[in-house]
Design a protein around this motif. Structure first.
Motif, PDB file in Angstrom:
ATOM      1  N   ARG A  67       0.855  -1.189   0.000  1.00 56.93           N
ATOM      2  CA  ARG A  67       0.000   0.000   0.000  1.00 56.93           C
ATOM      3  C   ARG A  67       0.885   1.231   0.000  1.00 56.93           C
ATOM      4  O   ARG A  67       1.879   1.292   0.711  1.00 56.93           O
ATOM      5  CB  ARG A  67      -0.929  -0.004   1.216  1.00 56.93           C
ATOM      6  CG  ARG A  67      -2.018  -1.060   1.115  1.00 56.93           C
ATOM      7  CD  ARG A  67      -2.941  -1.080   2.323  1.00 56.93           C
ATOM      8  NE  ARG A  67      -2.255  -1.180   3.611  1.00 56.93           N
ATOM      9  CZ  ARG A  67      -1.670  -2.281   4.084  1.00 56.93           C
ATOM     10  NH1 ARG A  67      -1.651  -3.370   3.378  1.00 56.93           N
ATOM     11  NH2 ARG A  67      -1.098  -2.286   5.268  1.00 56.93           N
ATOM     12  N   ARG A  71      -3.348   3.167  -0.118  1.00 51.56           N
ATOM     13  CA  ARG A  71      -4.023   2.641  -1.314  1.00 51.56           C
ATOM     14  C   ARG A  71      -3.240   1.449  -1.858  1.00 51.56           C
ATOM     15  O   ARG A  71      -2.015   1.492  -1.951  1.00 51.56           O
ATOM     16  CB  ARG A  71      -4.141   3.725  -2.373  1.00 51.56           C
ATOM     17  CG  ARG A  71      -5.031   4.852  -1.895  1.00 51.56           C
ATOM     18  CD  ARG A  71      -5.134   5.909  -2.938  1.00 51.56           C
ATOM     19  NE  ARG A  71      -5.986   6.978  -2.447  1.00 51.56           N
ATOM     20  CZ  ARG A  71      -6.771   7.682  -3.216  1.00 51.56           C
ATOM     21  NH1 ARG A  71      -6.818   7.443  -4.516  1.00 51.56           N
ATOM     22  NH2 ARG A  71      -7.510   8.634  -2.704  1.00 51.56           N
ATOM     23  N   GLN A 111      -1.729  10.299  -6.811  1.00 51.32           N
ATOM     24  CA  GLN A 111      -2.165   9.208  -5.933  1.00 51.32           C
ATOM     25  C   GLN A 111      -2.541   7.989  -6.768  1.00 51.32           C
ATOM     26  O   GLN A 111      -2.980   8.116  -7.908  1.00 51.32           O
ATOM     27  CB  GLN A 111      -3.395   9.641  -5.118  1.00 51.32           C
ATOM     28  CG  GLN A 111      -3.119  10.646  -4.046  1.00 51.32           C
ATOM     29  CD  GLN A 111      -2.368  10.030  -2.884  1.00 51.32           C
ATOM     30  OE1 GLN A 111      -2.557   8.875  -2.528  1.00 51.32           O
ATOM     31  NE2 GLN A 111      -1.501  10.817  -2.280  1.00 51.32           N
ATOM     32  N   SER A 114      -8.108   4.425  -6.293  1.00 45.69           N
ATOM     33  CA  SER A 114      -8.658   3.523  -5.277  1.00 45.69           C
ATOM     34  C   SER A 114      -9.124   2.243  -5.960  1.00 45.69           C
ATOM     35  O   SER A 114      -9.429   2.234  -7.151  1.00 45.69           O
ATOM     36  CB  SER A 114      -9.818   4.197  -4.538  1.00 45.69           C
ATOM     37  OG  SER A 114     -10.890   4.443  -5.426  1.00 45.69           O
ATOM     38  N   ALA A 115      -9.178   1.170  -5.217  1.00 41.71           N
ATOM     39  CA  ALA A 115      -9.506  -0.127  -5.779  1.00 41.71           C
ATOM     40  C   ALA A 115     -10.910  -0.160  -6.382  1.00 41.71           C
ATOM     41  O   ALA A 115     -11.172  -0.945  -7.279  1.00 41.71           O
ATOM     42  CB  ALA A 115      -9.378  -1.199  -4.694  1.00 41.71           C
TER      43      ALA A 115
END
Length: 121
Positions: A67, A71, A111, A114-115
């Motif tokens: 991660r 994330r 970033q 997100s999954a």
């Protein structure tokens, strides 16, 4: 006083003894897996979580994965034991931590998605 000699075992007594021994051996063989399963299992101590801050980004590596800033980074293991990711899939790395650092280098200030984010092509 004279001792009375013992009579030789009868065929029935010999067969009964052999049958009893065979039944006990069979029962022990059948119960062995059950008895082994009831023993407390030794558990391996989980590998310590590897965490570091690299170029201002928080990297966490454990058995569940990698991660970056909380994330998940999609990681693939190659047949030769090296690792690659979707962020930098043209180069493989020897350890998950090396892979995570390279991903941070590649991401810069962006970033990870997100999954649950849908993919649009």
């Amino acid at each position: 006083m004279s001792a009375v000699p013992a009579a030789p075992p009868t065929r029935r007594a010999v067969l009964r003894t052999a049958f009893t021994a065979a039944v006990l051996a069979g029962t022990a063989a059948a119960l062995a897996p059950v008895l082994r399963a009831r023993r407390p299992r030794q558990t391996l101590t989980p590998a310590p979580l590897s965490e570091e801050t690299y170029r201002g980004r928080h990297i966490a590596v454990d058995r569940a994965g990698i991660r970056i800033d909380g994330r998940p980074l999609h990681v693939m293991r190659r047949a030769d034991g090296s690792y690659l990711s979707g962020v930098n899939h043209f180069q493989s790395f020897g350890t998950p931590l090396e892979l995570a650092r390279a991903a941070v280098d590649e991401l810069g200030t962006v970033q990870l998605a997100s999954a649950s984010a849908p993919h649009h092509g």
